[in-house]
Design an enzyme around this catalytic site. Structure first.
Site, PDB file in Angstrom:
ATOM      1  CG  HIS A  52      -1.912  -1.057   1.273  1.00  0.00           C
ATOM      2  ND1 HIS A  52      -3.025  -1.042   0.476  1.00  0.00           N
ATOM      3  CD2 HIS A  52      -1.991  -2.201   2.001  1.00  0.00           C
ATOM      4  CE1 HIS A  52      -3.754  -2.130   0.715  1.00  0.00           C
ATOM      5  NE2 HIS A  52      -3.142  -2.851   1.635  1.00  0.00           N
ATOM      6  NE  ARG A 313      -8.618  -7.628   6.821  1.00  0.00           N
ATOM      7  CZ  ARG A 313      -9.649  -8.279   6.273  1.00  0.00           C
ATOM      8  NH1 ARG A 313     -10.306  -9.215   6.955  1.00  0.00           N
ATOM      9  NH2 ARG A 313     -10.034  -8.008   5.052  1.00  0.00           N
ATOM     10  CB  ILE A 338       1.546  -6.459  12.685  1.00  0.00           C
ATOM     11  CG1 ILE A 338       2.435  -6.097  13.888  1.00  0.00           C
ATOM     12  CG2 ILE A 338       2.128  -5.916  11.391  1.00  0.00           C
ATOM     13  CD1 ILE A 338       2.634  -4.609  14.126  1.00  0.00           C
ATOM     14  CB  SER A 340      -4.171  -4.555   6.215  1.00  0.00           C
ATOM     15  OG  SER A 340      -3.770  -4.001   5.003  1.00  0.00           O
ATOM     16  CB  SER A 344       2.673  -1.851   3.013  1.00  0.00           C
ATOM     17  OG  SER A 344       1.544  -2.456   2.453  1.00  0.00           O
ATOM     18  CB  CYS A 403       4.322 -28.242 -11.219  1.00  0.00           C
ATOM     19  SG  CYS A 403       2.951 -27.098 -11.316  1.00  0.00           S
ATOM     20  CB  CYS A 405      -0.392 -25.709 -14.052  1.00  0.00           C
ATOM     21  SG  CYS A 405      -1.610 -27.014 -14.064  1.00  0.00           S
TER      22      CYS A 405
HETATM   23  C1  LIG Z   1      -7.034 -10.924   4.716  1.00  0.00           C
HETATM   24  C2  LIG Z   1      -5.783 -10.115   4.864  1.00  0.00           C
HETATM   25  C3  LIG Z   1      -5.407  -9.192   3.878  1.00  0.00           C
HETATM   26  C4  LIG Z   1      -4.259  -8.424   4.034  1.00  0.00           C
HETATM   27  N1  LIG Z   1      -3.824  -7.646   2.999  1.00  0.00           N
HETATM   28  C5  LIG Z   1      -2.695  -6.921   3.133  1.00  0.00           C
HETATM   29  C6  LIG Z   1      -2.175  -6.170   2.061  1.00  0.00           C
HETATM   30  O1  LIG Z   1      -2.645  -6.249   0.925  1.00  0.00           O
HETATM   31  N2  LIG Z   1      -1.108  -5.374   2.293  1.00  0.00           N
HETATM   32  C7  LIG Z   1      -0.530  -5.270   3.513  1.00  0.00           C
HETATM   33  O2  LIG Z   1       0.373  -4.470   3.676  1.00  0.00           O
HETATM   34  N3  LIG Z   1      -0.946  -6.050   4.546  1.00  0.00           N
HETATM   35  C8  LIG Z   1      -1.996  -6.879   4.366  1.00  0.00           C
HETATM   36  N4  LIG Z   1      -2.414  -7.681   5.370  1.00  0.00           N
HETATM   37  C9  LIG Z   1      -1.683  -7.677   6.627  1.00  0.00           C
HETATM   38  C10 LIG Z   1      -0.417  -8.523   6.555  1.00  0.00           C
HETATM   39  O3  LIG Z   1      -0.658  -9.770   5.947  1.00  0.00           O
HETATM   40  C11 LIG Z   1       0.068  -8.719   7.985  1.00  0.00           C
HETATM   41  O4  LIG Z   1       0.165  -7.472   8.603  1.00  0.00           O
HETATM   42  C12 LIG Z   1       1.430  -9.388   8.035  1.00  0.00           C
HETATM   43  O5  LIG Z   1       1.458 -10.559   7.260  1.00  0.00           O
HETATM   44  C13 LIG Z   1       1.716  -9.711   9.489  1.00  0.00           C
HETATM   45  O6  LIG Z   1       2.915 -10.409   9.554  1.00  0.00           O
HETATM   46  P1  LIG Z   1       3.381 -11.003  10.936  1.00  0.00           P
HETATM   47  O7  LIG Z   1       4.731 -11.554  10.704  1.00  0.00           O
HETATM   48  O8  LIG Z   1       3.192  -9.989  12.007  1.00  0.00           O
HETATM   49  O9  LIG Z   1       2.310 -12.136  11.270  1.00  0.00           O
HETATM   50  P2  LIG Z   1       2.182 -13.636  10.757  1.00  0.00           P
HETATM   51  O10 LIG Z   1       2.514 -13.789   9.326  1.00  0.00           O
HETATM   52  O11 LIG Z   1       0.840 -14.107  11.202  1.00  0.00           O
HETATM   53  O12 LIG Z   1       3.313 -14.394  11.557  1.00  0.00           O
HETATM   54  C14 LIG Z   1       3.217 -14.677  12.926  1.00  0.00           C
HETATM   55  C15 LIG Z   1       3.935 -15.983  13.164  1.00  0.00           C
HETATM   56  O13 LIG Z   1       3.974 -16.245  14.559  1.00  0.00           O
HETATM   57  C16 LIG Z   1       3.892 -17.639  14.751  1.00  0.00           C
HETATM   58  N5  LIG Z   1       3.486 -17.873  16.125  1.00  0.00           N
HETATM   59  C17 LIG Z   1       2.325 -17.528  16.716  1.00  0.00           C
HETATM   60  N6  LIG Z   1       2.319 -17.919  18.003  1.00  0.00           N
HETATM   61  C18 LIG Z   1       3.508 -18.535  18.233  1.00  0.00           C
HETATM   62  C19 LIG Z   1       4.091 -19.160  19.372  1.00  0.00           C
HETATM   63  N7  LIG Z   1       3.444 -19.231  20.540  1.00  0.00           N
HETATM   64  N8  LIG Z   1       5.315 -19.694  19.241  1.00  0.00           N
HETATM   65  C20 LIG Z   1       5.983 -19.648  18.058  1.00  0.00           C
HETATM   66  N9  LIG Z   1       5.462 -19.061  16.949  1.00  0.00           N
HETATM   67  C21 LIG Z   1       4.255 -18.516  17.040  1.00  0.00           C
HETATM   68  C22 LIG Z   1       2.871 -18.065  13.712  1.00  0.00           C
HETATM   69  O14 LIG Z   1       2.980 -19.440  13.402  1.00  0.00           O
HETATM   70  C23 LIG Z   1       3.210 -17.169  12.535  1.00  0.00           C
HETATM   71  O15 LIG Z   1       4.086 -17.801  11.617  1.00  0.00           O
HETATM   72  C24 LIG Z   1      -3.514  -8.520   5.220  1.00  0.00           C
HETATM   73  C25 LIG Z   1      -3.862  -9.465   6.188  1.00  0.00           C
HETATM   74  C26 LIG Z   1      -4.959 -10.294   5.982  1.00  0.00           C
HETATM   75  C27 LIG Z   1      -5.246 -11.372   6.959  1.00  0.00           C
END
Ligand SMILES: Cc1cc2nc3c(=O)[nH]c(=O)nc-3n(C[C@H](O)[C@H](O)[C@H](O)COP(=O)(O)OP(=O)(O)OC[C@H]3O[C@@H](n4cnc5c(N)ncnc54)[C@H](O)[C@@H]3O)c2cc1C
Length: 483
Positions: A52, A313, A338, A340, A344, A403, A405
């Site tokens: 974004h 989310r 964290i 959306s 980004s 694969c 495809c």
């Molecule tokens: C539907 C949707 C659409 C979105 N679209 C966008 C977009 O277009 N652009 C954008 O900027 N953002 C978007 N986002 C937001 C973005 O995807 C997230 O903000 C980002 O992926 C968060 O990353 P993270 O590493 O914080 O979380 P995650 O990717 O969820 O990683 C957290 C990790 O912690 C691990 N974990 C949890 N608990 C434990 C534990 N007790 N011990 C060990 N490991 C643990 C999990 O297994 C996971 O791998 C979207 C999110 C969603 C759901």
């Protein structure tokens, strides 16, 4: 006595992996933990993949500052890591007088947030840019700095580059508690194991509030908000960029976007749910997504859908990202809520966390041999005939298509299994190579991938899993059926 890490990062999503990589620039001992069998198994694998521009978040919030900052870092980051990123531009589309007023508000907000190049374009200009858009369009907000990224590619590449620079990754390691000494957090407990560290970074996505509770912090809660999607076969590719409707208070709305691999993807809707594991798709949800998408691009035909999925989310109770050193639990840095635009913002979040750790007293001495460059493995589908022939001459496994495809070869699958963050199950291979993500959705390749995984991991086929323990792909050979 067991070794002591400088920093233990909990959660190997895009945020945790980029934090680990940012810390790997320094002379530190870093541990990156995740409960799943691979990196990128949470929200980072199921989102809209949009980088974004930053016109949406409220000015002055962490979301706004880190979104605009993170967006600006994407070109260099993806070049260094060899990741697909396309600054294709995004459009917010107006269909009514109210929508046109919303565009004006978004333009002003974006300008206050420091988003470059924003402008409102006419109906004609919008139709020229995206000819399949609903002809009832009145105007649009065009954002040239908006783009799309391969979110699996980015997360895996960040983890691999972190490992190349000395970070230790432990998967299938669920943090169940925190080590405390005289009020300070001194490491993490994962079932029967414990890992001592001077600092713990909590980047556990939708579970970050539960890690906070392990430290006695219960003032911040996370509610999962599910979003469902359709992915279309590449033959149905009506758009070249990203089309948003006008946003609502809970969501940026149902988007029609292209992916870095040229598939059209539509979604997400927004449903507040209870369970942090509930990534089901529902008939009603998918209906909502289809109708929302067809409002933007009426020609989208559901018969060309090849996959549906949902992501969660991590909606925090303050409405903003929470990125701070925990005052009541020194040693713990929380990176919570964290949602959306977290993808980004992730590169800027990583830099912010490094600064917080510095402020908290972590000594940061640059490493002389830090290498920010990650050379991606060969992608057979993108090579010329000459390059393909040269690759096959070095290793004939690149000459065997597994694969059809997506044109993925045995050589690429074997390279993924033995990569710096090894792919040890079917989905992990899919995220790295696109094997099984095309029209047949694994119908052709799955038995072959299963054989390759069993051979390379040195285990029986019955031990090969879809995405970790408990998801074994086969239970026994067909001739072993009990009568
Ligand atoms: C539907 C949707 C659409 C979105 N679209 C966008 C977009 O277009 N652009 C954008 O900027 N953002 C978007 N986002 C937001 C973005 O995807 C997230 O903000 C980002 O992926 C968060 O990353 P993270 O590493 O914080 O979380 P995650 O990717 O969820 O990683 C957290 C990790 O912690 C691990 N974990 C949890 N608990 C434990 C534990 N007790 N011990 C060990 N490991 C643990 C999990 O297994 C996971 O791998 C979207 C999110 C969603 C759901």
């Amino acid at each position: 006595m067991s070794e002591v890490y400088d920093v233990a990062v909990v959660g190997a999503g895009v945020v945790g992996c980029l934090i680990a990589r940012a810390l790997s620039r320094y002379q530190l001992k870093i541990l990156l933990l995740d409960k799943e069998a691979d990196v990128c198994c949470g929200a980072s694998k199921a989102n809209t993949a949009i980088v974004h521009a930053g016109y949406d978040p409220k000015p002055g919030t962490q979301k706004a500052i880190l979104n605009v900052g993170g967006n600006a870092m994407y070109d260099q980051l993806c070049t260094e890591l060899g990741v697909h990123f396309l600054r294709c531009g995004t459009y917010v589309v107006a269909f009514s007088d109210d929508d046109v007023q919303t565009l004006d508000d978004l333009l002003k907000r974006g300008q206050r947030n420091g988003v470059p190049g924003l402008r409102i374009i006419s109906r004609e200009e919008m139709i020229r840019a995206e000819p399949h858009i609903n002809p009832e369009v009145r105007a649009a907000l065009y954002t040239p700095s908006g783009g799309i990224v391969d979110p699996f590619g980015l997360t895996i590449a960040a983890a691999e580059n972190a490992v190349a620079n000395g970070v230790e990754v432990r998967l299938e390691t669920e943090v169940t508690g925190l080590l405390r000494h005289e009020g300070r957090v001194k490491g993490v407990v994962a079932g029967t194991q414990s890992f001592r560290s001077h600092f713990v970074v909590n980047a556990a996505g939708v579970y970050a509030d539960e890690i906070m509770r392990m430290a006695g912090l219960d003032g911040f809660t996370i509610r999962p908000r599910r979003g469902e999607y359709f992915v279309f076969d590449r033959e149905m590719s009506p758009v070249r960029s990203v089309l948003f409707p006008c946003p609502t208070p809970v969501s940026k709305g149902i988007v029609v976007t292209t992916t870095t691999h040229g598939n059209t993807m539509v979604g997400p809707n927004a449903q507040d749910i209870e369970s942090k594991e509930d990534t089901r798709v529902t008939a009603e949800g998918l209906d909502e997504v289809l109708h929302g998408a067809q409002r933007l691009v009426p020609s989208l035909d559901p018969r060309a859908v090849i996959r549906v999925f949902a992501g969660l989310r991590a909606v925090g109770s303050t409405g903003d990202f929470l990125i701070e050193a925990a005052r009541e639990a020194p040693g713990l840095i929380n990176v919570a809520g964290i949602e959306s635009p977290g993808l980004s913002a992730a590169p800027a979040i990583a830099e912010r966390v490094v600064e917080i750790l510095r402020e908290e007293g972590l000594a940061l001495y640059p490493k002389s041999d830090y290498n920010p460059i990650r050379v991606p493995p060969p992608d057979f589908s993108e090579l010329s005939h000459r390059e393909r022939a040269a690759l096959i001459a070095t290793d004939p496994r690149y000459g065997r298509i597994v694969c059809r495809c997506e044109t993925v070869t045995e050589g690429e699958i074997v390279a993924a299994i033995h990569g710096l963050v090894p792919a040890r199950n079917y989905d992990a291979i899919k995220r790295r190579t696109r094997c099984g993500s095309g029209r047949c959705q694994g119908g052709f390749d799955t038995p072959r991938v299963l054989e390759i995984l069993a051979r390379e991991l040195g285990c029986p086929a019955t031990k090969v899993t879809l995405n970790g323990p408990g998801s074994e792909l086969v239970v026994r050979g067909t001739k072993e059926v009990d009568h």
